[in-house]
Design a protein around this motif. Structure first.
Motif, short mmCIF file in Angstrom:
data_model
loop_
_atom_site.label_atom_id
_atom_site.label_comp_id
_atom_site.label_asym_id
_atom_site.label_seq_id
_atom_site.Cartn_x
_atom_site.Cartn_y
_atom_site.Cartn_z
N THR A 1 -14.30 154.17 -39.43
CA THR A 1 -13.69 154.57 -38.16
C THR A 1 -12.69 155.70 -38.37
O THR A 1 -12.71 156.72 -37.68
CB THR A 1 -12.99 153.37 -37.51
OG1 THR A 1 -13.94 152.34 -37.26
CG2 THR A 1 -12.33 153.78 -36.19
N PHE A 2 -11.80 155.52 -39.35
CA PHE A 2 -10.79 156.55 -39.58
C PHE A 2 -11.36 157.76 -40.32
O PHE A 2 -10.82 158.86 -40.22
CB PHE A 2 -9.60 155.95 -40.33
CG PHE A 2 -8.72 155.11 -39.45
CD1 PHE A 2 -7.81 155.69 -38.59
CD2 PHE A 2 -8.86 153.73 -39.43
CE1 PHE A 2 -7.02 154.92 -37.76
CE2 PHE A 2 -8.08 152.94 -38.61
CZ PHE A 2 -7.16 153.54 -37.75
N GLN A 3 -12.47 157.57 -41.02
CA GLN A 3 -13.15 158.73 -41.59
C GLN A 3 -13.70 159.62 -40.46
O GLN A 3 -13.57 160.85 -40.50
CB GLN A 3 -14.29 158.28 -42.50
CG GLN A 3 -15.02 159.44 -43.17
CD GLN A 3 -16.23 158.97 -43.96
OE1 GLN A 3 -16.43 157.76 -44.15
NE2 GLN A 3 -17.04 159.91 -44.42
N LYS A 4 -14.29 158.98 -39.46
CA LYS A 4 -14.79 159.75 -38.31
C LYS A 4 -13.63 160.40 -37.56
O LYS A 4 -13.75 161.54 -37.09
CB LYS A 4 -15.56 158.82 -37.38
CG LYS A 4 -16.88 158.31 -37.96
CD LYS A 4 -17.54 157.33 -37.01
CE LYS A 4 -18.84 156.78 -37.61
NZ LYS A 4 -19.48 155.76 -36.73
N TRP A 5 -12.52 159.67 -37.44
CA TRP A 5 -11.36 160.24 -36.75
C TRP A 5 -10.82 161.45 -37.51
O TRP A 5 -10.47 162.47 -36.92
CB TRP A 5 -10.28 159.19 -36.57
CG TRP A 5 -9.01 159.70 -35.95
CD1 TRP A 5 -7.79 159.77 -36.53
CD2 TRP A 5 -8.85 160.22 -34.63
NE1 TRP A 5 -6.86 160.30 -35.66
CE2 TRP A 5 -7.49 160.58 -34.48
CE3 TRP A 5 -9.72 160.41 -33.55
CZ2 TRP A 5 -6.99 161.12 -33.30
CZ3 TRP A 5 -9.23 160.95 -32.37
CH2 TRP A 5 -7.88 161.30 -32.25
N GLY A 6 -10.77 161.33 -38.84
CA GLY A 6 -10.34 162.47 -39.64
C GLY A 6 -11.27 163.66 -39.47
O GLY A 6 -10.82 164.81 -39.41
#
Length: 732
Positions: free
Chosen positions: A386-391
């Motif tokens: 999730t936070f990889q996509k957000w990054g």
């Protein structure tokens, strides 16, 4: 660069360290190899300090809210030594009739009973100052005030009230009510109300915290480790405060703040460490046959890698917190200083446990740290999809989110320019508190300014002139007859009743006028004057404390990251979240927005210690998250030398941890908004809002976009500076 590139896990099996392990890695190896020694040492610490810990709230000091060296403190010392203990620390016993005028027989009977109660207590003067017509008996004759003179420090006087309060209240009957009041009684009731509120909030926050961590980790064992770690640190710090109190008085508020801050920060550190260890051991076990997984060598290396990366970041974060709080020691107020000492002691123990006890326990557990995993538990190498996509989203679209986040923070910061601060009024204690009941009776029967009587001491030769000039002040409604000292010191005491309530802004004007107009030998004091002098000291020292914190925070980031640009930007955005939190505090506690929902009556100002103390705490928390995020980014930048990939990787590896840690902190802090007394409510809401704004708008939006926009410039350092700074690397 394409944002769908998968982050490479630092410390994967095919990476071979090119250099000798650093000191943090060696510490991790030592704790893994000497687990029993670590367990034994911490058992001794926890048990040893734990013996003293249960008495922490009864042992610590209850007062200390003064500015050392001020005129009002000098007046208190003079009146205590030369006027039968009739100082601001004296205990006022309010006798209020329920059915008409008080008879002299009733007054004398209660005064004699009070004398019996206090006769054997060396903290109190032997002679009770009985009520006197025209001074401490109301015009309608229904209320009288007897004074128990102070014969000890303000801290001991608060404890004296604690010891005798119930006996004094028990003198009430069907005919009269008896209330102990005055400054010492105020702090006694105030501390009790705050202690009860803190315990209630802690009882609520622990199960909420555990639930959040189970969701974040997906493992009951992994979620339980931070709580055990924090508990060990809290027990040790509580016992340490009791022992330290034998050397110098430590405010009971030190433990109140330490409990809350250590719980939140300890869980923060443990989240970061446990997440990194789980990722490291999963990476090292990958591809190995079952019989070779989780070997001593793998657990040993996983502990070393965890300490060399997350451990290093936690050490730097802890130092940032300690440095921020140490700046508060500049303020010459015992209570403020010892609150900072209490938190620093708790943080020190929690930090020590994070860097010794926690890696030892993790090395002992190995892959069993994932025991009792729940169905939703996923993740590889600590990566959050999730936070990889957000990054990746922030990488492609940095400007829009950055402008929105910056706009919100600036808008919330604007109200801070109209923030007012003052020492708390009587409304901060519950309505049923004896001190408040007595206060309200005195104000009703003697006048609004009666609870804030001004004490003026002067030389005999200027007594008449001082009395006349005091009576001529338009803000003074009554001046008591001058009282000569009980010895040959030559001092004379003049008590004056102001027109306004002690918490009214006009009170400060009145004190200032008297100090400017009266003869030079006259000294102006009293409980209200002590509050005003303390507030002046806090206002004077706040800019210096804030500047010190900012400079030291920047220097520590600079040393850690070896990059002046991102160190400066990281400090500035941390300041921005702090300003926004105080802006929200102004809207809630000064203007009263949401006061009905939060169940409090706004005072029209923020409690006086807020700016100094909350600034240090908020900035420390903000820098805590800054270190976590930027240390992760620096680690990946050292691996790939691509700033854009490092920005994405930083979010992938640290985003979930920062989000979970912020959720825990917000839950811990917001539980204090349920407290009835206003100070813990202020503390919980201000710190909770600060963490919420900082984690969401800065750590997960603004700072990553700054890394994206600045590119390699974020990590640039001039050659001369690079040669001067110590060689700190997060690459493992």
């Amino acid at each position: 660069m394409s944002t769908d590139v998968q982050p490479a896990p630092p410390g994967a099996p095919d990476e071979v360290p090119a250099t000798r392990p650093g000191p943090m890695a060696r510490l991790g190896m030592w704790t893994a190899d000497h687990r029993r020694w670590v367990y034994a040492i911490w058992t001794v610490l926890v048990v040893g300090f734990g013996i003293a810990a249960p008495s922490v709230f009864n042992s610590l000091a209850g007062a200390g809210w003064q500015a050392n060296g001020t005129e009002s403190v000098q007046v208190r010392e003079i009146t205590q030594d030369h006027f039968g203990g009739n100082s601001s620390a004296a205990i006022q016993v309010v006798i209020d009739s329920k059915d008409g005028r008080l008879s002299q027989e009733t007054i004398d009977g209660i005064v004699n009973d009070v004398r019996v109660i206090t006769a054997t207590d060396p903290r109190l003067k032997n002679e009770i100052i009985a009520p006197m017509e025209g001074m401490t008996i109301s015009q309608d004759g229904e209320t009288a005030i007897a004074i128990i003179g102070a014969n000890a420090s303000t801290d001991d006087m608060v404890k004296a009230v604690d010891d005798h309060k119930d006996e004094l209240i028990a003198l009430s009957s069907d005919q009269v009510d008896v209330f102990p009041t005055g400054s010492s009684a105020l702090w006694s009731d105030f501390n009790k109300a705050n202690h009860d509120a803190m315990i209630k909030a802690e009882m609520i926050s622990w199960p909420i915290t555990l639930a959040i961590m189970i969701v974040a980790f997906g493992s009951v064992v992994a979620a339980g480790l931070p709580l055990l770690l924090t508990l060990a640190g809290l027990v040790a710090s509580a016992g340490g405060l009791v022992i330290l109190n034998q050397v110098t008085p430590i405010s009971v508020w030190a433990m109140n703040f330490a409990m809350m801050f250590a719980l939140a920060l300890g869980i923060d550190y443990a989240l970061f460490m446990v997440s990194r260890f789980r990722a490291a051991i999963a990476t090292m076990n990958e591809g190995l046959p079952p019989e070779e997984r989780d070997s001593h060598s793998i657990r040993h290396r996983a502990a070393a890698e965890t300490m060399d990366t997350a451990g290093k970041a936690i050490l730097l974060s802890g130092l940032t917190v300690l440095i921020s709080l140490s700046a508060v020691l500049m303020v010459p107020a015992p209570a403020v200083r010892t609150m900072a000492i209490g938190i620093m002691l708790a943080v020190t123990f929690v930090l020590a446990a994070s860097l010794t006890l926690l890696p030892a326990v993790m090395a002992g557990l190995g892959s069993k740290i994932n025991a009792a995993s729940l169905p939703w538990s996923k993740g590889k190498y600590g990566i959050s999809p999730t936070f990889q996509k957000w990054g990746g989203f922030l990488h492609r679209h940095p400007w829009g989110p950055a402008v929105i986040a910056l706009g919100i923070l600036i808008a919330l910061s604007i109200p801070v320019f109209n923030l007012k601060v003052a020492m708390p009024s009587i409304t901060v204690v519950p309505e049923d508190a004896p001190v408040r009941q007595g206060y309200e009776v005195v104000a009703e029967k003697f006048g609004d300014g009666a609870p804030g009587m001004i004490a003026i001491v002067t030389a005999e030769e200027t007594a008449q002139k001082t009395s006349e000039m005091t009576a001529a002040n338009p803000n003074i409604v009554a001046v008591m007859p001058a009282q000569p000292a009980q010895d040959d010191s030559g001092w004379v005491l003049i008590q004056a009743m102001p027109k306004t309530d002690p918490s009214d802004e006009q009170m400060a004007v009145t004190i200032e006028q008297l100090r400017e107009e009266l003869p030079r030998s006259a000294l102006v004091g009293g409980a209200a004057s002590e509050n005003i002098d303390l507030q002046d000291a806090l206002n004077t020292w706040f800019p210096r404390v804030a500047a010190t914190i900012l400079v030291l925070g920047f220097l520590l980031l600079l040393i850690a990251l070896r990059a002046p640009v991102i160190a400066l930007l990281g400090t500035i955005v941390s300041l921005l979240s702090t300003a926004a939190a105080f802006g929200v505090a102004k809207l809630i506690f000064q203007d009263g927005h949401g006061s009905g929902l939060l169940n409090f009556d706004p005072q029209g100002f923020l409690n006086g210690w807020g700016p100094v103390f909350f600034f240090a705490m908020i900035f420390a928390i903000a820098m805590d998250y800054t270190v976590f995020l930027l240390a992760t980014a620096k680690e990946h930048y050292e691996h790939c030398e691509d700033p854009h990939q490092a920005q994405i990787d930083a979010m992938a590896y640290s985003g979930r941890v920062i989000f979970a840690a912020a959720a825990v902190m917000v839950a811990v802090f917001f539980t204090f908004s349920l407290a009835d007394p206003l100070p813990p409510k202020e503390m919980g809401i201000i710190l909770g809002v600060a963490v919420l704004l900082d984690a969401i708008l800065i750590r997960l939006v603004l700072l990553p976009t700054i890394l994206r926009i600045s590119g390699k410039g974020a990590w640039w350092s001039p050659r001369w500076l690079d040669q001067v700074l110590p060689k700190i690397s997060f690459k493992h």
